[in-house]
Design an enzyme around this catalytic site. Structure first.
Site, mmCIF file in Angstrom:
data_model
loop_
_atom_site.group_PDB
_atom_site.id
_atom_site.type_symbol
_atom_site.label_atom_id
_atom_site.label_comp_id
_atom_site.label_asym_id
_atom_site.label_seq_id
_atom_site.Cartn_x
_atom_site.Cartn_y
_atom_site.Cartn_z
ATOM 1 N N LYS A 114 0.824 -1.197 0.000
ATOM 2 C CA LYS A 114 0.000 0.000 0.000
ATOM 3 C C LYS A 114 0.862 1.252 0.000
ATOM 4 C CE LYS A 114 -2.952 0.842 3.207
ATOM 5 N NZ LYS A 114 -3.750 1.955 2.676
ATOM 6 N N ILE A 431 -14.337 -18.214 5.640
ATOM 7 C CA ILE A 431 -14.437 -16.774 5.891
ATOM 8 C C ILE A 431 -15.721 -16.186 5.313
ATOM 9 C CG2 ILE A 431 -13.189 -14.570 5.641
ATOM 10 C CD1 ILE A 431 -11.832 -16.730 7.413
ATOM 11 N N CYS A 516 -8.553 -1.149 -11.060
ATOM 12 C CA CYS A 516 -9.143 0.082 -10.550
ATOM 13 C C CYS A 516 -10.287 -0.256 -9.608
ATOM 14 C CB CYS A 516 -9.702 0.915 -11.703
ATOM 15 S SG CYS A 516 -8.458 1.367 -12.901
ATOM 16 N N CYS A 644 -7.950 -9.053 6.763
ATOM 17 C CA CYS A 644 -7.256 -9.671 5.637
ATOM 18 C C CYS A 644 -5.739 -9.629 5.752
ATOM 19 C CB CYS A 644 -7.614 -8.943 4.355
ATOM 20 S SG CYS A 644 -9.262 -9.254 3.859
ATOM 21 N N GLU A 666 -5.308 -13.436 8.279
ATOM 22 C CA GLU A 666 -4.341 -14.055 7.383
ATOM 23 C C GLU A 666 -3.060 -14.307 8.170
ATOM 24 O OE1 GLU A 666 -0.909 -13.776 5.592
ATOM 25 O OE2 GLU A 666 -1.651 -11.857 4.878
ATOM 26 N N HIS A 695 -4.813 -17.025 -1.736
ATOM 27 C CA HIS A 695 -4.470 -16.157 -2.858
ATOM 28 C C HIS A 695 -3.758 -16.908 -3.966
ATOM 29 C CE1 HIS A 695 -5.014 -13.755 0.756
ATOM 30 N NE2 HIS A 695 -5.609 -12.911 -0.049
ATOM 31 N N CYS A 727 -8.805 -16.229 3.965
ATOM 32 C CA CYS A 727 -9.687 -15.168 3.459
ATOM 33 C C CYS A 727 -10.851 -15.829 2.714
ATOM 34 C CB CYS A 727 -8.909 -14.200 2.556
ATOM 35 S SG CYS A 727 -9.773 -12.636 2.268
HETATM 36 N N1 GLN Z 1 -16.584 -12.392 4.067
HETATM 37 C C1 GLN Z 1 -15.810 -11.907 2.975
HETATM 38 C C2 GLN Z 1 -15.529 -13.042 2.001
HETATM 39 O O1 GLN Z 1 -15.424 -14.150 2.447
HETATM 40 C C3 GLN Z 1 -14.499 -11.347 3.439
HETATM 41 C C4 GLN Z 1 -13.718 -10.795 2.306
HETATM 42 C C5 GLN Z 1 -12.424 -10.176 2.695
HETATM 43 O O2 GLN Z 1 -11.920 -10.429 3.755
HETATM 44 N N2 GLN Z 1 -11.868 -9.359 1.848
HETATM 45 O O3 GLN Z 1 -15.374 -12.814 0.820
HETATM 46 ZN ZN ZN Z 2 -9.949 -11.388 4.042
#
Ligand code: GLN
Ligand code: ZN
Length: 756
Positions: A114, A431, A516, A644, A666, A695, A727
């Site tokens: 970032k 998640i 974007c 995240c 994470e 990811h 995630c």
């Molecule tokens: N609950 C959301 C998902 O599972 C969480 C997304 C995220 O942490 N960016 O997609």
């Molecule tokens: Zn996440």
């Protein structure tokens, strides 16, 4: 009065650069075609600036991917693994940006981070002991020449050597200091080239100067610039800062031989104080950042004129150039692209093109005393922009301590919940989202466009939910989710359900590379007209006897991923959203949903750059906003939250103070040092440090996950540990997801057995 900007957006009003690059990546257009698109975009940006008489038009603010990456390439900081591919220069550049997989090899991309307190991400330069920093690239010179040919004398803007060194990652033993001489020499060479080209101004961006710096940092900065500036020749050098004030090094900066200094009077809380207390050097130009380069709202001219009048007490008028506070990279292109919103909304917006106009008009107001322009602008701020929602404010004003404190306290709730849910050790969950396959996206889109009926849409979604529940039961998860198929995006979904939000068509802002985002706009007071998620969650719960998690996005994340209002404080907006989400929590609870997850994926994102401001400017209200969401939940309702990332060592106590019952985050890619830190602060909240990385499409083996769980158990009480991915699974394919989740549950079971 002269005017300047620090940078212009480059992706194109219709995201032309994005689409051209993606075509180039798919080999659908040639390099020359891509270059032509880029050239056209640059010329359009110049034209837009010329139309508003901008005096200092930047070049080299353009980038095919990222300016930091450009700088690494300019200075020869290209890791060997990319050079070894033997690609042409732009392809090598894209290999660093995106990774490369093809006949010449297989390499991963550089890491991405970032960019200060924005949602833009830069590529992290890698430097090892063999890196030889020197000027090898020619992009700034080429772009300067091209601009000149097109009729524009530009100031080339280049990321400065100090910020470059501070943000790089050092893989060997050498550190930033060891490269200081080489960096200084490289920039001397840059200035030499610009001297040869006859350039008048060059600007070095040093945003790192607005962060907390120690004595060594300042010495390093000074030593680099003493050398550079001693060799500047006829080129005038501007030091450009943004995103805050330079309180740690103001005097050192003023003492160096810069010809101009750019200061941020918008985000720099102490900038005016610094200037008034210490004065501003008579022989330098002050580039005064007075037009906000990050927000989408019209500038209040009266206030800005007032500010400039104050600045004039310390700096001669003719030495002041008015500027944006930071690059316009962080705002959308132009309000003109918005065809659906009424003028009564649009007249309050200023995107990049309109900000150019604002600079121009401010210039006229100040030097020509143009009262007409001033008055027209005043009208925007005198009337009521919105109708205040009295109900919302009555609720806000009635908030008391007990609205932020959930009772009984955590330890007591933990007992109650343990009994109630009777979950096994190491409970398993996900998640929230499951793979968003094409059929899901198509149905959502067709429903929005009225191509399919609500009934058809609902049936489709219900089928998806049923499949998802069945799958999780088969996999034998302990706490289930409905899959979030109805959501395009975790913030947009709630924005669309809440009153007070409006949406643009083309207000895209570059997030990284060709990606974007189009944040929704907080226009008025936020409230919830009706339940937003209850129906889906209740349906999902009806299909199973296992607990079904209700799934919400938290107020801080909703706000951080929106364009916020500026006529009320962020705290007030966060509380308004918090109240709306709190209502949803109670509605879910009332309808039999006993575990509710409130995601705060972006909680850390807007943490102020300076540590001294963390609490007072942000955490104090951000944590409160979250507490507001669940303070009235019943003791036997289990509140989860999710983040995240795992870099929250430094704000662990604050995270614990959110007072959730469970937090998932994470951890799979980090070295689990977070677990030591959790232990050290006696973290009370139960934790689910993701056991594998979603990811990547890779399927983790059972052994791998067992291993991860065991490592976690070494450092964390078994009664507090959850097992989950790190995630949401939205972006993953179905096949790899099922395989991974199967291994996850099996791993949890295996470890449970061993613990018996
Ligand atoms: N609950 C959301 C998902 O599972 C969480 C997304 C995220 O942490 N960016 O997609
Ligand atoms: Zn996440």
């Amino acid at each position: 009065m002269k005017t300047s900007i620090i940078g212009h957006p480059r992706i194109g009003a219709d995201r032309e650069l994005k689409f051209a690059e993606e075509k180039y990546f798919r080999k659908e257009i040639s390099l020359d075609q891509l270059k032509a698109v880029a050239l056209d975009l640059r010329n359009k940006a110049f034209e837009a600036q010329k139309a508003q008489n901008i005096s200092f038009i930047p070049s080299n603010d353009f980038s095919y991917y990222d300016n930091m990456l450009d700088t690494a390439v300019l200075l020869n900081a290209v890791p060997a693994r990319y050079k070894n591919l033997g690609l042409d220069s732009l392809d090598e550049y894209f290999a660093m940006a995106r990774g490369y997989q093809g006949e010449k090899g297989d390499v991963k991309a550089l890491a991405m981070k970032k960019w200060f307190n924005t949602n833009y991400h830069y590529m992290v330069t890698e430097i090892d002991d063999s890196t030889e920093i020197k000027l090898v690239g020619n992009k700034p010179f080429e772009l300067y020449k091209q601009a000149k040919q097109a009729g524009y004398e530009t100031k080339s803007v280049i990321i400065g050597g100090f910020t470059f060194l501070k943000l790089a990652r050092y893989l060997g033993n050498k550190k930033a200091e060891d490269f200081a001489d080489a960096v200084a020499n490289a920039y001397v060479d840059v200035l030499k080239k610009f001297n040869e080209l006859g350039a008048e101004y060059v600007a070095f961006d040093e945003p790192i100067l607005v962060t907390d710096l120690n004595k060594q940092d300042i010495e390093l900065f000074s030593s680099i610039y003493k050398k550079i500036l001693a060799n500047k020749g006829n080129v005038k050098v501007i030091l450009q800062t943004y995103f805050g004030d330079i309180r740690d090094c103001y005097n050192e900066v003023c003492g160096l031989d810069f010809d101009g200094i750019g200061l941020d009077f918008v985000e720099g809380k102490k900038t005016l104080e610094l200037v008034s207390r210490n004065g501003f050097p008579k022989d330098k130009i002050l580039f005064a950042g007075v037009v906000n380069g990050k927000n989408i709202w019209r500038n209040n001219y009266a206030k800005t004129v007032d500010l400039i009048n104050k600045i004039k007490q310390y700096c001669d008028s003719e030495n002041i150039v008015i500027s944006t506070s930071c690059s316009l990279l962080h705002v959308p292109y132009t309000v003109k692209s918005e065809t659906k919103l009424d003028q009564s909304y649009l007249e309050h917006f200023a995107f990049a093109t309109e900000k150019l106009e604002e600079l121009c008009q401010l210039g006229k107001i100040i030097s020509e005393n143009n009262t007409q322009l001033l008055e027209a602008n005043q009208k925007l701020f005198t009337g009521d922009r919105i109708k205040k929602d009295e109900k919302v404010w009555a609720r806000m004003n009635a908030l008391t301590e007990k609205d932020f404190v959930r009772l009984p306290e955590f330890a007591e709730r933990e007992k109650i919940q343990r009994e109630k849910f009777n979950l096994p050790l190491l409970p398993t969950t996900t998640i929230g989202s499951f793979p968003q396959t094409t059929d899901v996206r198509e149905h959502r889109r067709d429903f929005k466009k009225n191509i399919i009926s609500e009934e058809e849409y609902n049936n489709f979604m219900k089928n998806k939910i049923a499949e998802c529940v069945k799958l999780q039961e088969e996999l034998d998860f302990d706490v289930l989710v409905h899959g979030e198929f109805e959501r395009n995006d975790m913030v947009e979904y709630f924005g669309e359900c809440l009153d007070g939000y409006i949406f643009t068509q083309k207000a895209w802002v570059q997030s990284y590379g060709t990606r974007c985002v189009k944040p929704p706009v907080v226009w008025g007071d936020i409230s919830r007209a009706k339940p937003m998620t209850v129906e889906w969650s209740v349906y999902a719960q009806s299909l199973t006897n296992r607990p079904m998690k209700g799934m919400l996005t938290g107020p801080v994340t909703i706000l951080n991923w929106s364009f916020p209002r500026e006529d009320i404080s962020l705290k007030e907006s966060a509380f308004q959203i918090g109240l709306a989400i709190a209502d949803e929590v109670l509605d879910l609870e009332k309808n039999g949903i006993k575990i509710i997850q409130v995601d705060e994926a972006a909680l850390r994102e807007k943490l102020p750059l300076r540590k001294a401001d963390w609490k007072s400017d942000y955490l104090d209200w951000a944590i409160e906003a979250f507490r507001l969401v669940h303070s009235h939940a019943a003791p036997d309702t289990q509140i989860h939250t999710h983040m995240c990332y795992s870099e929250f060592n430094d704000i662990l106590t604050d995270i614990d103070n959110m007072d959730a019952d469970v937090i998932t985050f994470e951890a799979s890619r980090s070295d689990l040092t977070i677990l030591d830190a959790l232990k050290a602060v006696n973290f009370k909240t139960q934790v689910g440090p993701g056991v594998y990385d979603i990811h990547s499409p890779r399927v983790p083996s059972v052994e791998e996950i067992v291993d991860a769980i065991k490592k976690m158990l070494d450092k964390c009480q078994q009664s507090k540990l959850w097992v989950n991915p790190d995630c949401g699974l939205k972006t993953r394919g179905e096949k790899e997801t099922v395989a991974s989740l199967k291994n996850l549950v099996q791993a949890a079971k295996q470890v449970r057995e061993e613990l018996k």
